[in-house]
Design a protein around this motif. Structure first.
Motif, PDB file in Angstrom:
ATOM      1  N   SER A  23       2.097  34.399  21.013  1.00  0.00           N
ATOM      2  CA  SER A  23       1.635  35.315  20.102  1.00  0.00           C
ATOM      3  C   SER A  23       0.083  34.760  19.416  1.00  0.00           C
ATOM      4  CB  SER A  23       2.409  35.360  19.043  1.00  0.00           C
ATOM      5  OG  SER A  23       1.802  35.903  17.735  1.00  0.00           O
ATOM      6  N   ALA A  24       0.035  33.576  19.334  1.00  0.00           N
ATOM      7  CA  ALA A  24      -0.992  32.626  18.950  1.00  0.00           C
ATOM      8  C   ALA A  24      -2.186  32.694  19.825  1.00  0.00           C
ATOM      9  CB  ALA A  24      -1.091  31.421  18.458  1.00  0.00           C
ATOM     10  N   GLY A  26      -4.241  34.425  22.583  1.00  0.00           N
ATOM     11  CA  GLY A  26      -4.706  35.544  23.020  1.00  0.00           C
ATOM     12  C   GLY A  26      -6.117  36.101  23.071  1.00  0.00           C
ATOM     13  N   LEU A  27      -6.502  37.227  22.945  1.00  0.00           N
ATOM     14  CA  LEU A  27      -8.088  37.523  23.150  1.00  0.00           C
ATOM     15  C   LEU A  27      -8.718  36.441  22.200  1.00  0.00           C
ATOM     16  CD1 LEU A  27      -7.658  41.318  23.396  1.00  0.00           C
ATOM     17  CD2 LEU A  27      -8.231  39.800  25.347  1.00  0.00           C
ATOM     18  N   ASN A  29      -8.554  33.639  21.463  1.00  0.00           N
ATOM     19  CA  ASN A  29      -8.862  32.370  22.118  1.00  0.00           C
ATOM     20  C   ASN A  29      -9.690  32.323  23.013  1.00  0.00           C
ATOM     21  OD1 ASN A  29      -6.028  32.290  21.002  1.00  0.00           O
ATOM     22  ND2 ASN A  29      -6.141  30.262  21.383  1.00  0.00           N
ATOM     23  N   ILE A 101      -4.110  46.332  14.228  1.00  0.00           N
ATOM     24  CA  ILE A 101      -4.595  45.295  15.336  1.00  0.00           C
ATOM     25  C   ILE A 101      -4.167  45.685  16.718  1.00  0.00           C
ATOM     26  CG2 ILE A 101      -4.675  42.857  16.110  1.00  0.00           C
ATOM     27  CD1 ILE A 101      -4.310  42.065  13.312  1.00  0.00           C
ATOM     28  N   TYR A 105      -6.274  46.276  20.234  1.00  0.00           N
ATOM     29  CA  TYR A 105      -5.982  45.158  20.910  1.00  0.00           C
ATOM     30  C   TYR A 105      -5.707  45.805  22.356  1.00  0.00           C
ATOM     31  CZ  TYR A 105      -4.742  40.170  21.426  1.00  0.00           C
ATOM     32  OH  TYR A 105      -4.612  38.786  21.498  1.00  0.00           O
ATOM     33  N   PHE A 222      -6.882  34.571  12.607  1.00  0.00           N
ATOM     34  CA  PHE A 222      -6.554  35.559  13.717  1.00  0.00           C
ATOM     35  C   PHE A 222      -6.143  34.920  14.947  1.00  0.00           C
ATOM     36  CE2 PHE A 222      -7.954  37.955  17.357  1.00  0.00           C
ATOM     37  CZ  PHE A 222      -7.580  39.248  17.061  1.00  0.00           C
ATOM     38  N   SER A 223      -6.750  33.728  15.385  1.00  0.00           N
ATOM     39  CA  SER A 223      -6.168  33.291  16.491  1.00  0.00           C
ATOM     40  C   SER A 223      -4.508  32.486  16.320  1.00  0.00           C
ATOM     41  CB  SER A 223      -6.906  31.805  16.815  1.00  0.00           C
ATOM     42  OG  SER A 223      -6.772  31.237  17.737  1.00  0.00           O
ATOM     43  N   LEU A 224      -4.345  32.130  15.021  1.00  0.00           N
ATOM     44  CA  LEU A 224      -3.146  31.561  14.742  1.00  0.00           C
ATOM     45  C   LEU A 224      -1.882  32.640  14.632  1.00  0.00           C
ATOM     46  CD1 LEU A 224      -3.815  28.310  12.714  1.00  0.00           C
ATOM     47  CD2 LEU A 224      -3.127  28.304  15.166  1.00  0.00           C
ATOM     48  N   SER A 225      -2.422  33.926  14.710  1.00  0.00           N
ATOM     49  CA  SER A 225      -1.517  35.049  14.162  1.00  0.00           C
ATOM     50  C   SER A 225      -0.962  34.765  12.706  1.00  0.00           C
ATOM     51  CB  SER A 225      -0.264  35.318  15.197  1.00  0.00           C
ATOM     52  OG  SER A 225      -0.697  35.294  16.738  1.00  0.00           O
ATOM     53  N   MET A 228      -0.008  37.944   8.578  1.00  0.00           N
ATOM     54  CA  MET A 228       0.655  39.572   8.805  1.00  0.00           C
ATOM     55  C   MET A 228       2.155  39.332   9.135  1.00  0.00           C
ATOM     56  SD  MET A 228      -0.636  40.813  12.490  1.00  0.00           S
ATOM     57  CE  MET A 228       1.211  41.710  12.474  1.00  0.00           C
ATOM     58  N   CYS A 230       3.824  38.039  11.411  1.00  0.00           N
ATOM     59  CA  CYS A 230       4.162  37.783  12.942  1.00  0.00           C
ATOM     60  C   CYS A 230       5.101  36.738  13.078  1.00  0.00           C
ATOM     61  CB  CYS A 230       3.034  37.567  13.717  1.00  0.00           C
ATOM     62  SG  CYS A 230       3.371  37.619  15.450  1.00  0.00           S
ATOM     63  N   SER A 316       0.291  38.244  23.070  1.00  0.00           N
ATOM     64  CA  SER A 316      -0.046  38.525  21.805  1.00  0.00           C
ATOM     65  C   SER A 316       0.601  39.938  21.187  1.00  0.00           C
ATOM     66  CB  SER A 316      -1.403  38.466  21.428  1.00  0.00           C
ATOM     67  OG  SER A 316      -1.712  37.160  21.653  1.00  0.00           O
ATOM     68  N   SER A 319       3.923  40.412  20.313  1.00  0.00           N
ATOM     69  CA  SER A 319       4.191  39.723  19.171  1.00  0.00           C
ATOM     70  C   SER A 319       3.963  40.895  17.929  1.00  0.00           C
ATOM     71  CB  SER A 319       3.770  38.406  18.644  1.00  0.00           C
ATOM     72  OG  SER A 319       2.249  38.529  18.397  1.00  0.00           O
ATOM     73  N   LEU A 320       2.798  41.418  18.189  1.00  0.00           N
ATOM     74  CA  LEU A 320       2.517  42.577  17.226  1.00  0.00           C
ATOM     75  C   LEU A 320       3.379  43.794  17.251  1.00  0.00           C
ATOM     76  CD1 LEU A 320      -1.466  42.405  18.064  1.00  0.00           C
ATOM     77  CD2 LEU A 320      -0.676  42.096  15.868  1.00  0.00           C
TER      78      LEU A 320
HETATM   79  N1  PFF Z   1      -3.397  35.553  17.663  1.00  0.00           N
HETATM   80  C1  PFF Z   1      -3.998  36.671  18.628  1.00  0.00           C
HETATM   81  C2  PFF Z   1      -5.173  36.389  19.237  1.00  0.00           C
HETATM   82  O1  PFF Z   1      -5.641  35.195  19.098  1.00  0.00           O
HETATM   83  O2  PFF Z   1      -5.606  37.001  20.264  1.00  0.00           O
HETATM   84  C3  PFF Z   1      -4.055  37.923  17.858  1.00  0.00           C
HETATM   85  C4  PFF Z   1      -2.988  38.125  16.827  1.00  0.00           C
HETATM   86  C5  PFF Z   1      -1.695  38.275  17.212  1.00  0.00           C
HETATM   87  C6  PFF Z   1      -3.126  38.228  15.379  1.00  0.00           C
HETATM   88  C7  PFF Z   1      -0.778  38.708  16.485  1.00  0.00           C
HETATM   89  C8  PFF Z   1      -2.334  38.639  14.644  1.00  0.00           C
HETATM   90  C9  PFF Z   1      -0.955  38.596  15.159  1.00  0.00           C
HETATM   91  F1  PFF Z   1       0.061  38.728  14.452  1.00  0.00           F
END
Ligand code: PFF
Length: 442
Positions: A23-24, A26-27, A29, A101, A105, A222-225, A228, A230, A316, A319-320
């Motif tokens: 999940s973390a 993703g785009l 990173n 998102i 996404y 954003f990167s660690l999700s 929200m 998740c 990712s 997980s959303l």
């Molecule tokens: N963490 C994902 C990324 O770095 O692309 C984006 C993301 C996924 C944000 C899931 C929030 C989330 F709940």
């Protein structure tokens, strides 16, 4: 598995960690981290980023794991079960952020799939900027790729926790890592790669402005999700025996490692071919194809890179969709199959305006196209607000319960408990309030 029968669970703790890392990673990173680092001057930004991840990111992640594992419910239900009152609104904001998102996404993830093919069909010979412009304005094509990506995402969530999400993350995450390593070796052995490595690894603190701090914390969330629900949702499928702090630290570590390694792919290549490192969002879809086009065997490297981006985006996106589906499964008592399909299709349709905005079919609003506006609303408003309330919740309103949860009812003491508590109580809320306020000005 819903409707009163036993809740699904991860098969193993490693499966849980890989799913959270999926999940973390993703785009955020591979696409966002390198261009933001480029814009804020390289290594000094990376240092600040790492500190924020391990102090604030880790704390909020552990808080989310504790909430989800304790309640064994989706983001809204978890707050309702633990405290009730106004708190479920925090979960609601998360579910809404999930909708928003994933809608855009899915559009960008669709591009990554198209670019795998394009690598072999003329992209290497073309002017990548013109090619990108022609591609994103071809709306039917973009929407078709988005639909394909969403169909794959729906399929995996439809299959459930153990038989879908865990099963695929266990294969896709090691694959992603392997791809990254292959690409790093290619990039750092290019003639002239040293300048890129220098830019990336030698800190220049003069470039570290206040804006950089806000950008770093926003990127960390954003990167660690985070922010929200998740990780609340994923935590809700974890058995009571497992310990949480170690899992949270490993997910933070893996996410940061992949972001760091993505920089090691991109900067050496970008400098070796003398292009601009702070090129913004186009760094991946325009600058990199230009770089690959100049390499021998460029089509293969380009295809590998976009497969990497696709895999990262897929785990990712899953997980959303799970955040949204879990809400409909737990609260509205839909079956997993119905929730994932119906909501996946609704989110796909919600993404079409983002694709239309980039194609120029619908006008910009205050200088932002639809996709940018959706990203702004989610990343700069909903995620920080969510993170703020989650930190306050465990720090002040559910303190004893959270302590019991992270220490498995006192059986596994958590050495950093007091530090964690005060980060949740004071440090994280102040820092988040700061990015929230500066972020709103962007
Ligand atoms: N963490 C994902 C990324 O770095 O692309 C984006 C993301 C996924 C944000 C899931 C929030 C989330 F709940």
């Amino acid at each position: 598995m819903s409707n009163g029968t036993q809740r699904e669970q991860w098969g193993t703790k490693l499966g849980f960690i890989l799913a959270c890392a999926g999940s973390a990673v993703g785009l955020g990173n591979i696409w966002r981290f390198p261009y933001i680092t480029g814009q804020y001057g390289g290594a000094a930004f990376v240092l600040v980023y790492v500190v924020l991840v391990f102090v604030i990111g880790f704390s909020v992640m552990l808080a989310e794991m504790a909430i989800g594992r304790n309640a064994q419910l989706n983001a809204v239900g978890s707050f309702r079960k633990i405290k009730g009152g106004m708190w479920p609104i925090v979960g609601w904001m998360g579910v809404i952020a999930g909708f928003i998102i994933l809608s855009y996404y899915g559009v960008i993830a669709g591009w990554t799939m198209a670019y795998v093919l394009k690598s072999f069909t003329g992209l290497m010979q073309a002017d990548a900027g013109a090619e990108f412009g022609a591609f994103v304005t071809n709306l039917p094509q973009v929407v078709a790729w988005q639909a394909l990506f969403m169909a794959i995402t729906i399929y995996i969530v439809y299959k459930g926790i153990g038989g879908g999400i865990e099963k695929y993350c266990r294969v896709l995450m090691p694959a992603l890592f392997l791809l990254l390593l292959v690409l790093i070796v290619r990039s750092i052995t290019l003639p002239g790669a040293g300048a890129g490595i220098n830019f990336y690894l030698k800190p220049d603190f003069s470039k570290l402005t206040g804006g950089a701090l806000g950008a770093a914390l926003g990127q960390a969330f954003f990167s660690l999700s985070l922010g929200m629900g998740c990780i609340i949702t994923y935590g809700s499928y974890l058995g009571k025996k497992e310990t949480l702090p170690g899992a949270a630290i490993q997910v933070c570590f893996l996410d940061t490692l992949v972001a760091f390694l993505a920089g090691l792919v991109i900067f050496p290549a970008v400098f070796a071919f003398g292009v601009e490192p702070g090129a913004g969002p186009g760094l991946t879809f325009i600058t990199l194809p230009n770089v690959f086009g100049q390499m021998p065997g460029g089509a293969i490297w380009s295809a590998l890179f976009f497969v990497l981006l696709f895999v990262a985006a897929l785990t990712s996106a899953i997980s959303l969709l799970e955040v949204v589906s879990a809400y409909f499964i737990d609260e509205i008592k839909w079956s997993r199959q119905k929730a994932s399909m119906v909501m996946g299709i609704v989110i796909f349709l919600m993404g079409i305006p983002s694709a239309m905005g980039v194609a120029g079919v619908i006008p910009k609003l205050a200088g932002r196209d639809f996709l940018d506006s959706a990203d702004f609303l989610a990343s700069n408003v909903l995620l920080p607000l969510g993170g703020l309330f989650i930190a306050l919740f465990v720090g002040w309103f559910w303190t004893e319960g959270a302590k019991q949860e992270v220490e498995n009812n006192g059986t596994v003491p958590f050495g950093l408990y007091t530090a964690w508590l005060w980060v949740c109580r004071v440090v994280a809320p102040i820092a988040i309030a700061y990015i929230f306020i500066t972020g709103l000005k962007w």
